[in-house]
Design a protein around this motif. Structure first.
Motif, PDB file in Angstrom:
ATOM      1  N   ARG A  32      -1.809  -9.288   8.097  1.00 27.57           N
ATOM      2  CA  ARG A  32      -2.677  -8.378   7.347  1.00 27.57           C
ATOM      3  C   ARG A  32      -2.434  -8.588   5.853  1.00 27.57           C
ATOM      4  O   ARG A  32      -1.373  -9.056   5.458  1.00 27.57           O
ATOM      5  CB  ARG A  32      -2.404  -6.933   7.737  1.00 27.57           C
ATOM      6  CG  ARG A  32      -2.547  -6.697   9.244  1.00 27.57           C
ATOM      7  CD  ARG A  32      -2.355  -5.262   9.629  1.00 27.57           C
ATOM      8  NE  ARG A  32      -3.370  -4.366   9.106  1.00 27.57           N
ATOM      9  CZ  ARG A  32      -4.569  -4.163   9.649  1.00 27.57           C
ATOM     10  NH1 ARG A  32      -4.915  -4.811  10.736  1.00 27.57           N
ATOM     11  NH2 ARG A  32      -5.409  -3.290   9.120  1.00 27.57           N
TER      12      ARG A  32
ATOM     13  N   ASN B 259      -3.919  -7.347   1.533  1.00 30.11           N
ATOM     14  CA  ASN B 259      -4.873  -6.721   0.618  1.00 30.11           C
ATOM     15  C   ASN B 259      -4.731  -7.416  -0.721  1.00 30.11           C
ATOM     16  O   ASN B 259      -3.633  -7.839  -1.105  1.00 30.11           O
ATOM     17  CB  ASN B 259      -4.735  -5.192   0.558  1.00 30.11           C
ATOM     18  CG  ASN B 259      -3.623  -4.693  -0.336  1.00 30.11           C
ATOM     19  OD1 ASN B 259      -3.363  -5.250  -1.388  1.00 30.11           O
ATOM     20  ND2 ASN B 259      -2.995  -3.606   0.066  1.00 30.11           N
ATOM     21  N   THR B 260      -5.831  -7.563  -1.412  1.00 29.69           N
ATOM     22  CA  THR B 260      -5.837  -8.284  -2.679  1.00 29.69           C
ATOM     23  C   THR B 260      -5.853  -7.362  -3.898  1.00 29.69           C
ATOM     24  O   THR B 260      -5.663  -7.813  -5.015  1.00 29.69           O
ATOM     25  CB  THR B 260      -7.067  -9.217  -2.766  1.00 29.69           C
ATOM     26  OG1 THR B 260      -8.252  -8.419  -2.655  1.00 29.69           O
ATOM     27  CG2 THR B 260      -7.027 -10.262  -1.668  1.00 29.69           C
ATOM     28  N   GLN B 261      -6.093  -6.087  -3.648  1.00 31.05           N
ATOM     29  CA  GLN B 261      -6.235  -5.126  -4.742  1.00 31.05           C
ATOM     30  C   GLN B 261      -4.934  -4.375  -4.991  1.00 31.05           C
ATOM     31  O   GLN B 261      -4.309  -3.909  -4.048  1.00 31.05           O
ATOM     32  CB  GLN B 261      -7.304  -4.086  -4.369  1.00 31.05           C
ATOM     33  CG  GLN B 261      -8.674  -4.658  -4.153  1.00 31.05           C
ATOM     34  CD  GLN B 261      -9.368  -4.974  -5.461  1.00 31.05           C
ATOM     35  OE1 GLN B 261      -9.028  -4.412  -6.494  1.00 31.05           O
ATOM     36  NE2 GLN B 261     -10.331  -5.864  -5.424  1.00 31.05           N
TER      37      GLN B 261
ATOM     38  N   LEU C 119       0.828  -1.199   0.000  1.00 27.62           N
ATOM     39  CA  LEU C 119       0.000   0.000   0.000  1.00 27.62           C
ATOM     40  C   LEU C 119       0.862   1.248   0.000  1.00 27.62           C
ATOM     41  O   LEU C 119       2.069   1.191   0.260  1.00 27.62           O
ATOM     42  CB  LEU C 119      -0.925   0.022   1.219  1.00 27.62           C
ATOM     43  CG  LEU C 119      -0.232   0.046   2.591  1.00 27.62           C
ATOM     44  CD1 LEU C 119      -0.045   1.467   3.078  1.00 27.62           C
ATOM     45  CD2 LEU C 119      -1.055  -0.733   3.592  1.00 27.62           C
TER      46      LEU C 119
ATOM     47  N   CYS D 192       2.325  -5.064   3.364  1.00 29.41           N
ATOM     48  CA  CYS D 192       1.387  -5.297   4.464  1.00 29.41           C
ATOM     49  C   CYS D 192       2.111  -6.000   5.608  1.00 29.41           C
ATOM     50  O   CYS D 192       2.967  -6.864   5.381  1.00 29.41           O
ATOM     51  CB  CYS D 192       0.211  -6.162   3.989  1.00 29.41           C
ATOM     52  SG  CYS D 192      -0.877  -5.339   2.812  1.00 29.41           S
TER      53      CYS D 192
END
Length: 103
Positions: free
Chosen positions: A97, A99-101, A81, A93
């Motif tokens: 934790r 995120n897939t996007q 991110l 991350c």
């Protein structure tokens, strides 16, 4: 009647040549906010300019990054991110934790 003055290069262009008859538009990835300039300024990391003849570099949005002299911003890959505008690096991350996007 001949020329009696030399004009300043407009914002978004420059020339370093002596005796120039024209100015060069700033290339994408650079800009020049001031008229009468001898060079265009490269966009700094975390900013970009898409167009030729730009007068200012724009900040990359959160979730995107750029290097120097960028003509656009890239999305951070999945699993990372960028939480601030004008970023030049993506943060991975933390453990536990995800995120897939992209972005």
């Amino acid at each position: 009647e001949g020329a009696s003055v030399c004009s300043s290069c407009p914002r978004g262009s420059a020339t370093a040549a002596i005796g120039s008859s024209s100015c060069e538009a700033c290339a994408p990835g650079s800009a020049q906010p001031v008229s009468g300039s001898t060079a265009c300024e490269a966009c700094e990391r975390g900013s970009f300019q898409t167009n030729e003849g730009g007068t200012a570099c724009e900040d990359c949005a959160r979730g995107t990054i750029s290097g120097n002299n960028a003509s656009g911003c890239e999305l951070c890959p999945a699993g990372s991110l960028s939480s601030i505008v004008r970023s030049f690096s993506c943060e991975l991350c933390d453990p536990g934790r995800y995120n897939t996007q992209p972005g």
